[in-house]
Design a protein around this motif. Structure first.
Motif, PDB file in Angstrom:
ATOM      1  N   ARG A 106       4.817   5.276 -12.451  1.00 14.28           N
ATOM      2  CA  ARG A 106       3.278   5.305 -12.099  1.00 14.28           C
ATOM      3  C   ARG A 106       2.481   6.028 -13.065  1.00 14.28           C
ATOM      4  O   ARG A 106       1.426   5.211 -13.516  1.00 14.28           O
ATOM      5  N   SER A 163      -6.033   4.214  -5.945  1.00 13.28           N
ATOM      6  CA  SER A 163      -5.202   5.645  -6.264  1.00 13.28           C
ATOM      7  C   SER A 163      -5.120   5.954  -7.569  1.00 13.28           C
ATOM      8  O   SER A 163      -5.397   7.273  -7.855  1.00 13.28           O
ATOM      9  N   GLY A 164      -5.321   5.079  -8.721  1.00 14.94           N
ATOM     10  CA  GLY A 164      -5.131   5.597  -9.899  1.00 14.94           C
ATOM     11  C   GLY A 164      -6.725   5.638 -10.449  1.00 14.94           C
ATOM     12  O   GLY A 164      -6.791   6.700 -11.473  1.00 14.94           O
ATOM     13  N   GLY A 224      -9.511   6.134  -8.285  1.00 14.80           N
ATOM     14  CA  GLY A 224     -10.472   6.706  -7.340  1.00 14.80           C
ATOM     15  C   GLY A 224     -11.625   5.828  -6.977  1.00 14.80           C
ATOM     16  O   GLY A 224     -11.529   4.637  -6.805  1.00 14.80           O
ATOM     17  N   LYS A 258     -11.260   9.296 -12.470  1.00 15.05           N
ATOM     18  CA  LYS A 258     -10.897   9.366 -10.975  1.00 15.05           C
ATOM     19  C   LYS A 258     -11.966  10.479 -10.257  1.00 15.05           C
ATOM     20  O   LYS A 258     -12.089  11.377 -11.066  1.00 15.05           O
ATOM     21  N   ILE A 266       0.763  -1.344   0.073  1.00 16.21           N
ATOM     22  CA  ILE A 266      -0.104  -0.077   0.018  1.00 16.21           C
ATOM     23  C   ILE A 266       0.891   1.348  -0.163  1.00 16.21           C
ATOM     24  O   ILE A 266       0.602   2.216  -0.965  1.00 16.21           O
ATOM     25  N   TYR A 267       1.845   1.207   0.782  1.00 19.89           N
ATOM     26  CA  TYR A 267       2.727   2.527   0.968  1.00 19.89           C
ATOM     27  C   TYR A 267       3.603   2.583  -0.186  1.00 19.89           C
ATOM     28  O   TYR A 267       3.940   3.658  -0.712  1.00 19.89           O
ATOM     29  N   SER A 317      -3.958  -0.915  -3.557  1.00 17.62           N
ATOM     30  CA  SER A 317      -3.672   0.516  -3.454  1.00 17.62           C
ATOM     31  C   SER A 317      -3.676   1.172  -4.819  1.00 17.62           C
ATOM     32  O   SER A 317      -4.238   2.297  -4.932  1.00 17.62           O
ATOM     33  N   PHE A 318      -3.059   0.590  -5.797  1.00 14.85           N
ATOM     34  CA  PHE A 318      -2.949   1.200  -6.929  1.00 14.85           C
ATOM     35  C   PHE A 318      -3.965   1.647  -7.782  1.00 14.85           C
ATOM     36  O   PHE A 318      -4.491   2.462  -8.421  1.00 14.85           O
ATOM     37  N   VAL A 371       2.862   2.418  -3.176  1.00 11.78           N
ATOM     38  CA  VAL A 371       2.486   3.118  -4.342  1.00 11.78           C
ATOM     39  C   VAL A 371       2.521   4.663  -4.131  1.00 11.78           C
ATOM     40  O   VAL A 371       2.600   5.266  -4.974  1.00 11.78           O
ATOM     41  N   LYS A 372       2.426   4.965  -2.764  1.00  6.38           N
ATOM     42  CA  LYS A 372       2.739   6.344  -2.734  1.00  6.38           C
ATOM     43  C   LYS A 372       4.018   7.056  -2.935  1.00  6.38           C
ATOM     44  O   LYS A 372       4.239   8.013  -3.272  1.00  6.38           O
TER      45      LYS A 372
END
Length: 216
Positions: A47, A119-120, A122, A216, A36-37, A115-116, A39-40
């Protein structure tokens, strides 16, 4: 074997290997958190490449020609060798540290994927992740944990017998029982593979088509 006997044997196995289960579960959870982290902290170039791939994957125009057979074969390729590798590690006496790494990597893959997508994509990514990633991993993760514990347990048993010089002909019978256990795990694993290959893509396809376009 009745269902009560099976449940009783599973409970007994968990009680006898409680700390091994804790270690395996903690490693998977740690891997999920790291995924998860990660990806950040991805680089922008990596990305963007993944976002372009993801955008192409969820394009409604690309969902009509889904090859379920190709997904099935890829899923087998991604998951079956892991279980076979864990079986092998249990026979090596010193495989326990590598089993822990396998658990971390499995957790990392799940955490990163979830996560991605979110994140990608929404809010849209939440639905796709839940329908496309979660169902099969409800099967995969317990299979990985159970296989990991069985592998570590057998490795520890071999190590104890080696130091106590109790190597006997009974070891072959234990290997057979150990292997049968992994065959059962593989059967359960294929339930997850079928879900990933034929059920999850169907629901994801319908979700994408209902949304029209994913933004997103």
């Amino acid at each position: 074997m009745s269902s009560n006997t099976l449940i009783s044997n599973i409970n007994k196995h968990i009680q006898e290997n409680f700390w091994l289960y804790i270690i395996s579960i903690l490693c998977v959870l740690t891997g999920i958190i790291l995924g998860i982290y990660s990806v950040k902290y991805m680089g922008q170039s990596e990305r963007n490449d993944l976002l372009n791939y993801l955008a192409n994957f969820v394009d409604p125009s690309n969902t009509k020609g889904i090859s379920y057979k190709a997904i099935f074969l890829q899923s087998v390729k991604n998951n079956l060798p892991v279980i076979v590798f864990l079986w092998f590690l249990g026979l090596t006496i010193i495989g326990m540290p590598i089993v822990i790494i396998v658990d971390l990597l499995k957790g990392f893959t799940v955490g990163f994927t979830f996560s991605f997508m979110i994140s990608g994509l929404g809010k849209s990514g939440i639905g796709i992740a839940i329908l496309g990633v979660l169902p099969q991993n409800i099967i995969y993760i317990p299979c990985i944990v159970f296989a990991s514990v069985a592998s570590m347990e057998f490795s520890i048993m071999l190590l104890k017998n080696k130091f106590s010089k109790q190597w006997t002909s009974s070891i072959s019978g234990r290997i057979v029982n150990y292997s049968v256990l992994f065959i059962i795990i593989i059967v359960l694993l294929f339930i997850g593979i079928i879900i990933e290959s034929y059920i999850a893509p169907y629901f994801v396809k319908n979700l994408i088509n209902s949304m029209g376009s994913v933004t997103k």
